[in-house]
Write an enzyme that holds these catalytic residues in place. Structure first.
Site, PDB file in Angstrom:
ATOM      1  NE  ARG A 230      -3.183   0.752  -0.678  1.00 38.35           N
ATOM      2  CZ  ARG A 230      -3.540   0.878  -1.933  1.00 38.35           C
ATOM      3  NH1 ARG A 230      -3.177   1.941  -2.649  1.00 38.35           N
ATOM      4  NH2 ARG A 230      -4.234  -0.068  -2.533  1.00 38.35           N
TER       5      ARG A 230
ATOM      6  CE  LYS B 290      -0.902  28.107  -5.268  1.00 37.01           C
ATOM      7  NZ  LYS B 290      -1.865  28.569  -6.293  1.00 37.01           N
TER       8      LYS B 290
ATOM      9  CE  LYS C 105       2.636  34.772  -4.099  1.00 35.75           C
ATOM     10  NZ  LYS C 105       2.634  34.215  -5.462  1.00 35.75           N
TER      11      LYS C 105
ATOM     12  CD  GLU D  47       1.318  38.114  -7.146  1.00 32.45           C
ATOM     13  OE1 GLU D  47       1.609  36.933  -6.941  1.00 32.45           O
ATOM     14  OE2 GLU D  47       0.473  38.748  -6.468  1.00 32.45           O
TER      15      GLU D  47
ATOM     16  CG  ASP E  62      -1.690  36.735  -9.482  1.00 31.14           C
ATOM     17  OD1 ASP E  62      -1.638  35.510  -9.671  1.00 31.14           O
ATOM     18  OD2 ASP E  62      -2.380  37.254  -8.587  1.00 31.14           O
TER      19      ASP E  62
END
Length: 291
Positions: free
Chosen positions: A107, A142, A174, A216, A242
């Protein structure tokens, strides 16, 4: 560009550190009581790992490390290589040895191969969609916590490229950074200039030269301001566009070509399988997505 993640000693060592925890999650501090109750200790066998769907395989070297962690008597033999496309029914690998150990390992092995092959397959879908352009597909941060190197390795198996590994290996300005400094009126262009000054004052020359600066922007006006200011105070290496529409992206590409030809343009935000080709066709150099 950032350092690309390939299968090497660093990644193998990361899997060796993680594998005991993966197995302990399944066994707790006890054992596989079902197998012990039903399977004699002396029984040996061999199973095939078979693809159920078409896709791109990733994680075979890691699966071999997990098998060895379960039992040194287990033999894991890959039948194909990572990055290879498969169709349903393709034999991917064989696992042989004591049946108790096979049942204990299966598994964890399948979960590992399933996740990484899923990442590789999703990446390859995007890569194929933009193949007729010069646009590259990049991963993001992410990733599953604790699995970043593996997730990024899998994206590479699918034909993608590695973005920064973490907060430590690049300057990426950002909107959250700008919001945190909003009371000081920090604009994207000013943030780039300040970052260049910080790098020069903080790092030795070799490290400073390798430090990527990316900013960004959310609007065409911000992009224009960054390109224009950069002619005086230094351009960023990359401008991240963005959540822009294809028309906005094309306008930013035109501005870049006129004002800052060496700056890389990266589109991000809201990228889907349906929109990737249209985004790439605008002339941006790269697409980053956690899809």
């Amino acid at each position: 560009d950032h350092r690309q993640i390939v299968w090497d000693g660093r990644l193998a060592a990361a899997v060796r550190r993680a594998a005991p925890g993966w197995l302990r999650e399944d066994l707790g501090l006890e054992a596989d009581w079902t197998t012990i109750a039903l399977v004699p200790a002396a029984e040996v066998g061999r199973l095939a790992v078979v693809a159920r769907r078409s896709g791109v395989i990733a994680g075979l070297p890691a699966a071999g490390i997990v098998a060895a962690e379960v039992d040194c008597q287990l033999s894991f033999e890959a039948a194909i290589s990572d990055s290879q496309r498969v169709e349903p029914g393709t034999v991917v690998a064989h696992l042989a040895g004591p049946i108790r150990s096979i049942l204990q390992a299966e598994r964890v092995l399948l979960n590992l191969l399933g996740r990484l092959s899923g990442v590789a397959t999703a990446t390859r879908q995007l890569v194929d969609l933009v193949a007729e352009t010069g646009c590259r597909i990049y991963d993001t941060r992410k990733t599953l916590p604790g699995w970043r190197l593996l997730d990024k390795y899998a994206a590479g198996c699918g034909g993608g490229f590695t973005h920064r590994l973490g907060l430590y290996d690049a300057i990426l300005i950002k909107d959250n950074h700008l919001a945190a400094a909003a009371e000081r009126g920090l604009t994207p262009a000013a943030a780039v200039a300040r970052s260049r000054q910080f790098i020069a004052a903080t790092f030795p020359p070799e490290r400073a030269a390798a430090m990527v600066v990316e900013v960004e922007v959310d609007t065409i006006e911000q992009a224009d301001a960054v390109f224009t200011a950069g002619q005086r105070s230094g351009q960023p290496d990359i401008v991240l566009l963005d959540n822009m529409s294809p028309d906005q992206l094309r306008q930013c590409v035109g501005l870049r070509n006129r004002l800052a030809a060496d700056v890389i343009l990266e589109a991000s935000g809201g990228i889907t399988l349906e929109s990737a080709a249209a985004v790439a066709a605008t002339g941006v150099d790269r697409i980053s997505t956690g899809l």
